[in-house]
Design a protein around this motif. Structure first.
Motif, PDB file in Angstrom:
ATOM      1  N   ASN A 303       0.821  -1.206   0.000  1.00  0.00           N
ATOM      2  CA  ASN A 303       0.000   0.000   0.000  1.00  0.00           C
ATOM      3  C   ASN A 303       0.857   1.258   0.000  1.00  0.00           C
ATOM      4  OD1 ASN A 303      -2.258  -1.599   0.036  1.00  0.00           O
ATOM      5  ND2 ASN A 303      -3.200  -0.597   1.798  1.00  0.00           N
ATOM      6  N   ALA A 304       1.955   1.222   0.761  1.00  0.00           N
ATOM      7  CA  ALA A 304       2.855   2.383   0.754  1.00  0.00           C
ATOM      8  C   ALA A 304       3.456   2.585  -0.634  1.00  0.00           C
ATOM      9  CB  ALA A 304       3.951   2.187   1.793  1.00  0.00           C
ATOM     10  N   ARG A 305       3.812   1.501  -1.301  1.00  0.00           N
ATOM     11  CA  ARG A 305       4.352   1.615  -2.666  1.00  0.00           C
ATOM     12  C   ARG A 305       3.305   2.193  -3.626  1.00  0.00           C
ATOM     13  NH1 ARG A 305       9.065  -0.915  -3.963  1.00  0.00           N
ATOM     14  NH2 ARG A 305       9.989  -2.358  -2.462  1.00  0.00           N
ATOM     15  N   ASP A 306       2.072   1.692  -3.536  1.00  0.00           N
ATOM     16  CA  ASP A 306       1.022   2.194  -4.419  1.00  0.00           C
ATOM     17  C   ASP A 306       0.664   3.637  -4.092  1.00  0.00           C
ATOM     18  OD1 ASP A 306       0.971  -0.182  -5.753  1.00  0.00           O
ATOM     19  OD2 ASP A 306      -0.927  -0.901  -4.920  1.00  0.00           O
ATOM     20  N   CYS A 307       0.732   3.996  -2.815  1.00  0.00           N
ATOM     21  CA  CYS A 307       0.477   5.382  -2.429  1.00  0.00           C
ATOM     22  C   CYS A 307       1.541   6.302  -3.026  1.00  0.00           C
ATOM     23  CB  CYS A 307       0.462   5.501  -0.909  1.00  0.00           C
ATOM     24  SG  CYS A 307      -0.078   7.098  -0.276  1.00  0.00           S
ATOM     25  N   LEU A 308       2.777   5.841  -3.037  1.00  0.00           N
ATOM     26  CA  LEU A 308       3.842   6.594  -3.708  1.00  0.00           C
ATOM     27  C   LEU A 308       3.533   6.762  -5.186  1.00  0.00           C
ATOM     28  CD1 LEU A 308       7.066   5.018  -2.134  1.00  0.00           C
ATOM     29  CD2 LEU A 308       6.477   7.433  -2.088  1.00  0.00           C
ATOM     30  N   GLN A 309       3.014   5.699  -5.798  1.00  0.00           N
ATOM     31  CA  GLN A 309       2.690   5.765  -7.223  1.00  0.00           C
ATOM     32  C   GLN A 309       1.595   6.789  -7.482  1.00  0.00           C
ATOM     33  OE1 GLN A 309       4.332   4.015  -9.476  1.00  0.00           O
ATOM     34  NE2 GLN A 309       3.161   4.644 -11.278  1.00  0.00           N
TER      35      GLN A 309
END
Length: 358
Positions: A303-309
């Motif tokens: 989720n943190a990675r997708d939030c960065l995206q």
């Protein structure tokens, strides 16, 4: 069977969220990670301290709110609640990215019921970190968080558990660089006994002592998974809020299907992890806790990675907070029960179930 939160549990969660927002707002988080200083450090109330030093004032306020004594019986001065309520409190701490050895201090506070209390842990007067010998890496090295700020160390070994002073453990430790600026780490090499010579371990030695250590390790793993869950839920909120506000090509980016799919996947991960973490808090089954660890770690990191995206290039800048969730999730994923250990626990449970069915 009704798995909905009770009115008291909802009130507990709301109270903890209000406490976190009031006592540890974004400005305080940024002060920690930017090394601008945190009030209430060991040097004295209101004194500045470098990044990673536990805020003693905040720690005492958490103690006054019952955070550490949540599961301590009322007869021993605690709140008298259970593991499900502790999971709700730790979820809120994870949502706020609250730094410090929360799980270790919480577990140490509960030891008062076993006859091996850690003075001041329940009240937040003492900071207790943990050393899990079962998590030793290559060469027998173990990483310990916030050792420089701690008063005591909860040591879990194969043969039992015990409390050592931070000074004892610190004499054989070396500071290492942490990916998370709010979680300082020390590497401790060599075997560390749960109790010093002549001191009594927590519980009995032998099988009972190993059982105590295993129980504490499972509870710490679940409480850490609850923090991962809180972080995963927070990044969903952050991504959705940004998708509504950020405009590209004359439209909010949340109107684009690719961004909608990212946010939807984040929500599915977080809610799936929530169900399993809450269930494990009720059953306290080792297999359920292992499943909770796996799903919560995945939800927090992905989720943190997708939030960065969703945030695009801005998400990778130091001024944004999104990367802090990712870094904390990476650190937590290596604490107490790693993905490999959780998978082994689940595999052992499946093999045991299969053997009974034959």
């Amino acid at each position: 069977m009704d798995f909905s939160l009770t009115e008291d549990q909802r009130a507990l969660r709301a109270g903890m969220r209000e406490l976190m927002e009031r006592r540890f707002p974004r400005s305080r988080l940024r002060a920690v990670v930017d090394a601008e200083g945190v009030g209430g450090a060991a040097a004295g109330e209101g004194a500045d301290a470098g990044a990673g030093v536990v805020d003693r004032g905040l720690w005492r306020e958490l103690g006054a709110a019952g955070f550490f004594a949540l599961r301590l019986p009322e007869a021993a001065g605690g709140v008298g609640l259970g593991l499900p309520e502790a999971v709700l409190a730790f979820e809120e701490a994870g949502r706020a990215l609250l730094p410090g050895p929360l799980a270790a201090t919480h577990l140490a506070a509960g030891l008062a019921a076993t006859g091996a209390p850690v003075a001041g842990a329940a009240e937040g007067e003492a900071v207790v970190t943990a050393l899990d010998a079962a998590g030793a890496g290559h060469g027998g090295a173990v990483l310990v968080e916030h050792l420089a700020s701690a008063d005591a160390v909860l040591v879990l070994g194969d043969g039992g558990a015990g409390i050592r002073t931070a000074k004892e453990i610190g004499s054989s430790a070396e500071a290492v660089r942490s990916v998370d600026p709010a979680t300082p780490l020390h590497r401790v090499r060599g075997g560390v006994a749960p109790a010093a010579d002549g001191e009594r371990s927590i519980g009995e030695r032998g099988g009972a002592g190993r059982g105590t250590a295993a129980r504490l390790r499972r509870e710490a793993a679940l409480l850490t998974a609850a923090q991962q869950l809180g972080s995963a839920l927070r990044t969903v909120e952050t991504a959705v809020a940004h998708a509504r506000e950020r405009v590209q090509f004359g439209r909010a980016i949340g109107a684009f299907q690719a961004v909608q799919h990212l946010c939807a996947s984040m929500l599915v991960r977080a809610e799936t992890a929530r169900s399993v973490v809450y269930a494990a808090a009720v059953t306290e089954d080792p297999g359920d806790i292992a499943a909770a660890v796996l799903l919560a770690d995945e939800a927090a990191v992905r989720n943190a990675r997708d939030c960065l995206q969703v945030h695009g290039g801005m998400g990778f800048t130091w001024e944004a907070d999104v990367h802090l969730h990712l870094k904390r999730a990476w650190v937590r994923a290596e604490q107490w029960q790693t993905a490999a250990a959780a998978e082994e626990e689940l595999a052992a449970g499946l093999m045991s179930t299969g053997a009974r069915c034959l």
